[in-house]
Design a protein around this motif. Sequence first.
Motif, PDB file in Angstrom:
ATOM      1  N   ALA A 288      -7.791  -3.075  -5.580  1.00 57.61           N
ATOM      2  CA  ALA A 288      -8.879  -3.729  -4.826  1.00 57.61           C
ATOM      3  C   ALA A 288      -8.406  -4.982  -4.097  1.00 57.61           C
TER       4      ALA A 288
ATOM      5  N   PHE B 262      -7.701   2.003  -8.360  1.00 54.26           N
ATOM      6  CA  PHE B 262      -8.464   1.380  -7.446  1.00 54.26           C
ATOM      7  C   PHE B 262      -8.501  -0.218  -7.912  1.00 54.26           C
TER       8      PHE B 262
ATOM      9  N   TYR C   7      -6.838  -4.001  -0.842  1.00 57.65           N
ATOM     10  CA  TYR C   7      -7.589  -3.607   0.203  1.00 57.65           C
ATOM     11  C   TYR C   7      -8.613  -4.513   0.806  1.00 57.65           C
TER      12      TYR C   7
ATOM     13  N   ALA D 257      -9.151  -5.850   4.644  1.00 57.88           N
ATOM     14  CA  ALA D 257     -10.224  -5.905   5.141  1.00 57.88           C
ATOM     15  C   ALA D 257     -10.532  -7.358   5.851  1.00 57.88           C
TER      16      ALA D 257
ATOM     17  N   THR E 267      -2.001   4.409  -7.973  1.00 60.32           N
ATOM     18  CA  THR E 267      -3.141   4.241  -6.998  1.00 60.32           C
ATOM     19  C   THR E 267      -4.598   3.868  -7.674  1.00 60.32           C
TER      20      THR E 267
ATOM     21  N   VAL F 157       0.766  -1.305   0.031  1.00 61.00           N
ATOM     22  CA  VAL F 157      -0.236   0.125  -0.155  1.00 61.00           C
ATOM     23  C   VAL F 157       0.968   1.237   0.064  1.00 61.00           C
TER      24      VAL F 157
END
Length: 368
Positions: free
Chosen positions: A338, A334, A341, A345, A332, A323
């Motif tokens: 993804a 997305f 990220y 999570a 960056t 990151v």
Amino acid sequence: MIHVSDPSVTAAAAALEEPGAVVLARPGVLVEAGPGWFARVTEAATPTAPAPALRDVGRDPRRWPAWWWALLVGLGMTGAGLGAAAITLGPVLLWYDRDYLGMTLHELHAANHHLVHFLQHDRITMAGTMVAIGALYTGLAVGGIRRGWPWAREVYLLSGAIGFPTLFYFLATGFVEPLHTATTIVLFPMFVAAVRRAPHAPRWHLAPEGPEPERRRALVGQLLLIVTGAGLFAGGAVISVVGLTGVFVPTDLAFLGTSAQALEVVNPRLVPFVAHDRAGFGGALMAAAVAITLLSVWGWRRGEAWVFWTLAAAASAGFLPAVVVHGAIRYTDFIHLAPVYFGIALTGTGLLLARPYLCAKASPRPKD
């Protein structure tokens, strides 16, 4: 014959104390208990031995126990990853990189002002994955293999069996990196020594079952970690295939503002050079993913805090550099990030749910 109607490991282990007893678990029990129920019941019913004496080991490597060798591999992977990160944040290219390309760092920057940053992002991500593997192997060595858990050796063996052969990706990319080769030559004999040595006598001591709500939350956390590991393995396989074939994905070329053909015009060795880094990262990611998945499937025990901290350290080493470096070079997109990220999570949620269970205070264990 005794039918078990609840997921309690303690109840099943107590039933096995009767001579000649046969314990049957209903399907619903196995679903509620989660992966590894049979292994946990067996461990709870198996007497443990005291820690093996190490006073006679001395300095002779021929006498070193398996977990010492496994620990050396873990520490070696961590050191290699940190070294790779230091090189990437410093000179970026070593002498053999420049010799292979026939270009300096300034010439690469002049050819494409995003190219050096792109190389850094690939190599920092790879370095983080190497440190993650080091954390996983260190945890498996100290927390698992040292205490005689049979599954810990299997996790270590299967992960290494995927990771070490990725050295031969050079047969497709055409670039042999001396540092990568030297690291593999040094660590592989230690890996073999770790998996070939006789395992320790088991000396585990399981914590009490604990509150049912705590166990159920940890079961959800376990599922999230297994899903994360499976996703990382699939991602590593895709990255390996891309690295060995097309090399770049559309978002890479959008960031670079060029095409693979244009880079080949600049230098025919440039694309194979990038392919080596890309494919190597995919192979390392698969090795880490196997360890994460199997540790989550087989190692989930109440009171085994080392499992929590091993997974947390591996996640931090793997996800955070990825990151940070993408943000630092402003890559960056997305869609490109993804999966990272999503992995953060899932891992963060899974570890939070499982922490009270994995880090519960266990009964005293036999002393080392």
